[in-house]
Design an enzyme around this catalytic site. Structure first.
Site, mmCIF file in Angstrom:
data_model
loop_
_atom_site.group_PDB
_atom_site.id
_atom_site.type_symbol
_atom_site.label_atom_id
_atom_site.label_comp_id
_atom_site.label_asym_id
_atom_site.label_seq_id
_atom_site.Cartn_x
_atom_site.Cartn_y
_atom_site.Cartn_z
ATOM 1 C CG ASP A 236 -2.015 1.039 1.173
ATOM 2 O OD1 ASP A 236 -2.445 1.558 -0.013
ATOM 3 O OD2 ASP A 236 -2.421 1.491 2.195
ATOM 4 C CE LYS B 199 -0.979 3.094 -4.151
ATOM 5 N NZ LYS B 199 -0.974 2.377 -2.879
ATOM 6 C CG ASP C 116 -5.503 -0.588 -1.107
ATOM 7 O OD1 ASP C 116 -6.420 -0.775 -1.946
ATOM 8 O OD2 ASP C 116 -5.294 0.536 -0.480
ATOM 9 C CG ASN C 117 -4.743 2.260 -3.635
ATOM 10 O OD1 ASN C 117 -3.946 2.456 -2.377
ATOM 11 N ND2 ASN C 117 -5.726 2.774 -3.355
ATOM 12 C CD GLU D 132 -8.261 4.820 -0.175
ATOM 13 O OE1 GLU D 132 -8.614 3.823 -0.856
ATOM 14 O OE2 GLU D 132 -7.221 5.312 -0.265
HETATM 15 CA CA CA Z 1 -4.177 2.545 -0.222
#
Ligand code: CA
Length: 210
Positions: free
Chosen positions: A136, A139, A164-165, A195
């Site tokens: 997380d 990226k 995530d993401n 989110e």
């Molecule tokens: Ca995140």
């Protein structure tokens, strides 16, 4: 002027009692929804993560890259099976300080440790495989760091990597291509939302074949 981290934690302290993880997470969610955007895993993807944490073995080991305010650290910490531990790595000193205070406030310091440093520097210092890895942080580091985790023998067959993401906004193509085509993983994209918004996001859950 306090940092956004400090403002969020101050709000949490004013709105949730110590040791009440559910209330603390709800206060972070309230702050992220109604005050300032916080890049927490949030209330929609959070349960996907906690379900995975709870499925880990007793005494299992979880690794988190990127802790920010400690939201996911206490989310994970509160779902750990008996004797399991979480190691979090965070490069930003302000985030480290707040994440540690969040963990302390949640009463999870006995099972959650936040290490200050860059993932690229800290991963090679870790020993013993992790059962679950939560990516997380930046990226564009996902692929490099996952390969480093593999080459430092920090995964075993069946270890799960939860990224995530990975939805259209961030779209870490290199990472998705790697887990999809390297042959090391059984991997699946799970559609969700950014989110505190209704914009599409997703998580990639990849099981290491060994
Ligand atoms: Ca995140």
């Amino acid at each position: 002027m306090p940092t956004i981290h400090q403002r969020a934690l101050d709000f949490v302290r004013s709105n949730a009692p110590p040791g009440d993880v559910t209330a603390i997470l709800a206060a972070f969610d309230d702050y992220g929804t109604n005050h300032e955007f916080l890049m927490n895993v949030g209330p929609e993807k959070g349960p996907m993560l906690t379900a995975m944490v709870a499925a880990q073995p007793e005494g299992g080991r979880v690794l988190e890259l990127g802790c920010f305010c400690g939201y996911s650290s206490i989310l994970i910490g509160s779902a750990l099976p008996s004797g399991a531990t979480l190691t979090g790595i965070e490069i930003d000193p302000d985030s480290v300080a707040i994440a540690r205070q969040t963990v302390e406030y949640a009463g999870l310091s006995d099972r959650v440790e936040i290490i200050e440093g860059g993932s690229g520097d800290m991963i090679p210092t870790l020993t013993d495989p992790f059962d679950l890895v939560f990516l997380d942080h930046w990226k564009d580091l996902y692929k490099t760091d996952l390969i480093s985790i593999e080459s430092n023998n920090l995964l075993r067959a069946g270890s799960t990597v939860f990224a995530d993401n990975v939805g259209p906004l961030f779209n870490p193509e290199e990472y998705l291509e790697y887990v999809g085509t390297s042959g090391h993983y059984d991997t699946k994209y799970h559609k969700s939302h950014i989110e505190y918004t209704n914009r599409e996001d997703g998580v990639e859950i990849s099981v290491y074949r060994g």
